[in-house]
Design an enzyme around this catalytic site. Structure first.
Site, PDB file in Angstrom:
ATOM      1  N   CYS A  97       0.817  -1.209   0.000  1.00 39.04           N
ATOM      2  CA  CYS A  97       0.000   0.000   0.000  1.00 39.04           C
ATOM      3  C   CYS A  97       0.859   1.271   0.000  1.00 39.04           C
ATOM      4  O   CYS A  97       1.522   1.546  -0.989  1.00 39.04           O
ATOM      5  CB  CYS A  97      -1.015  -0.044   1.138  1.00 39.04           C
ATOM      6  SG  CYS A  97      -2.400   1.060   0.844  1.00 39.04           S
ATOM      7  N   HIS A 197      -3.613  -5.597   2.178  1.00 34.52           N
ATOM      8  CA  HIS A 197      -3.321  -5.780   3.597  1.00 34.52           C
ATOM      9  C   HIS A 197      -4.031  -7.043   4.054  1.00 34.52           C
ATOM     10  O   HIS A 197      -4.670  -7.730   3.290  1.00 34.52           O
ATOM     11  CB  HIS A 197      -3.902  -4.633   4.435  1.00 34.52           C
ATOM     12  CG  HIS A 197      -3.449  -3.281   4.043  1.00 34.52           C
ATOM     13  ND1 HIS A 197      -2.263  -2.743   4.467  1.00 34.52           N
ATOM     14  CD2 HIS A 197      -4.037  -2.327   3.301  1.00 34.52           C
ATOM     15  CE1 HIS A 197      -2.159  -1.514   3.997  1.00 34.52           C
ATOM     16  NE2 HIS A 197      -3.216  -1.231   3.287  1.00 34.52           N
TER      17      HIS A 197
HETATM   18  N1  GLN Z   1      -1.788   6.920   1.714  1.00 32.44           N
HETATM   19  C1  GLN Z   1      -2.066   5.961   0.768  1.00 32.44           C
HETATM   20  C2  GLN Z   1      -3.435   6.045   0.113  1.00 32.44           C
HETATM   21  O1  GLN Z   1      -4.454   6.275   0.751  1.00 32.44           O
HETATM   22  C3  GLN Z   1      -1.772   4.595   1.366  1.00 32.44           C
HETATM   23  C4  GLN Z   1      -2.808   4.076   2.313  1.00 32.44           C
HETATM   24  C5  GLN Z   1      -2.403   2.806   2.997  1.00 32.44           C
HETATM   25  O2  GLN Z   1      -1.223   2.443   3.118  1.00 32.44           O
HETATM   26  N2  GLN Z   1      -3.398   2.134   3.533  1.00 32.44           N
HETATM   27  O3  GLN Z   1      -3.492   5.873  -1.066  1.00 32.44           O
END
Ligand code: GLN
Length: 248
Positions: A97, A197
């Site tokens: 992510c 995740h």
């Molecule tokens: N900040 C990033 C987004 O929202 C990653 C989010 C995350 O790692 N859950 O795209």
């Protein structure tokens, strides 16, 4: 199996900041799957004050919201050369992510701020005006084998891949890289990014073993990984796949 191969060395980047959805659990899975086979690993935790070692066999960068990502992006960009060297030699790199976004060229966040990535993946990300959230099922192909991979995504970023990498998989359920082209994640050699995740690896033991096999090969101790009793992992995988199926 060669006797006592040396421990797999894992570089865990920013474990405090980049650990949304218990992404740290991926490290625990790698460790246990080695130990169950009488193999072992050591972990170097790399925080903002620490240099990145160039002698790890596998590097891991978990997810984080924009705020956490912003706090590590500059630091990572400043000191990424050892990681780039290791990756160029064949070390395994996994980003999840926010971590995936930083392995690419960069991320333009919801407030328009540009966070530099380190360019290990030919991918670029810009936040959209909605979040892409939910369970994901995809068909992921690695080493010529296609496997179903499940997980959970929650990101504003829309990631688009350049010619230098290929999607990790095709989504059957969920949004993936950008909600429009059907791709999820990115792979270039042994560098891999994904939005999933869960954490990712407990429910996807085949993927965990592919990463371990790559790391062991890079470490100079290629090992035929003995099959494990994965009935719990398979059950968790099936629950996640069913839940994803119900969402649409
Ligand atoms: N900040 C990033 C987004 O929202 C990653 C989010 C995350 O790692 N859950 O795209």
């Amino acid at each position: 199996m060669s006797p006592n191969p040396p421990p797999v060395r894992v570089g865990h980047l920013y474990p405090e900041r980049m650990n949304i959805y218990a992404d740290r659990g991926n490290i625990a899975v790698l460790r246990r799957r080695l130990e169950w086979r009488e193999l072992s690993m050591t972990v170097v935790e790399v925080g903002p004050a620490d240099p990145i070692p160039d002698d790890c066999h596998l590097y891991y960068l978990g997810g984080g919201q924009d705020r956490d990502q912003a706090m590590v992006a500059d630091d990572l960009a400043r000191k990424a050369d050892p990681l780039r060297r290791a990756a160029a030699q064949g070390a395994v790199v996994l980003g999840v992510c926010g971590g995936y976004q930083l392995l690419g060229h960069g991320y333009t966040s919801t407030d328009g701020r540009r966070l530099a990535g380190i360019g290990l993946l030919d991918a670029d990300t810009t936040a959209g005006d909605s979040r892409l959230i939910g369970d994901v099922v995809m068909e992921a192909t690695l080493d010529g084998r296609t496997d179903t991979v499940v997980g959970y995504e929650n990101h504003a970023g829309r990631t688009h891949l350049g010619a230098g990498c290929t999607p990790l998989g095709r989504v059957r359920r969920g949004h993936g890289n950008n909600g429009s082209d059907g791709g999820e994640g990115a792979v270039a050699g042994r560098v891999l990014g994904t939005y999933l995740h869960g954490p990712l690896l407990p429910k996807n033991p085949g993927l965990a073993d592919t990463l371990l096999a790559w790391a062991l090969a890079y470490a100079g101790s290629p090992v035929e990984l003995t099959p494990l009793d994965d009935h719990l992992e398979r059950a968790a995988h099936a629950v996640a796949a069913t839940r994803a199926g119900r969402r649409r």
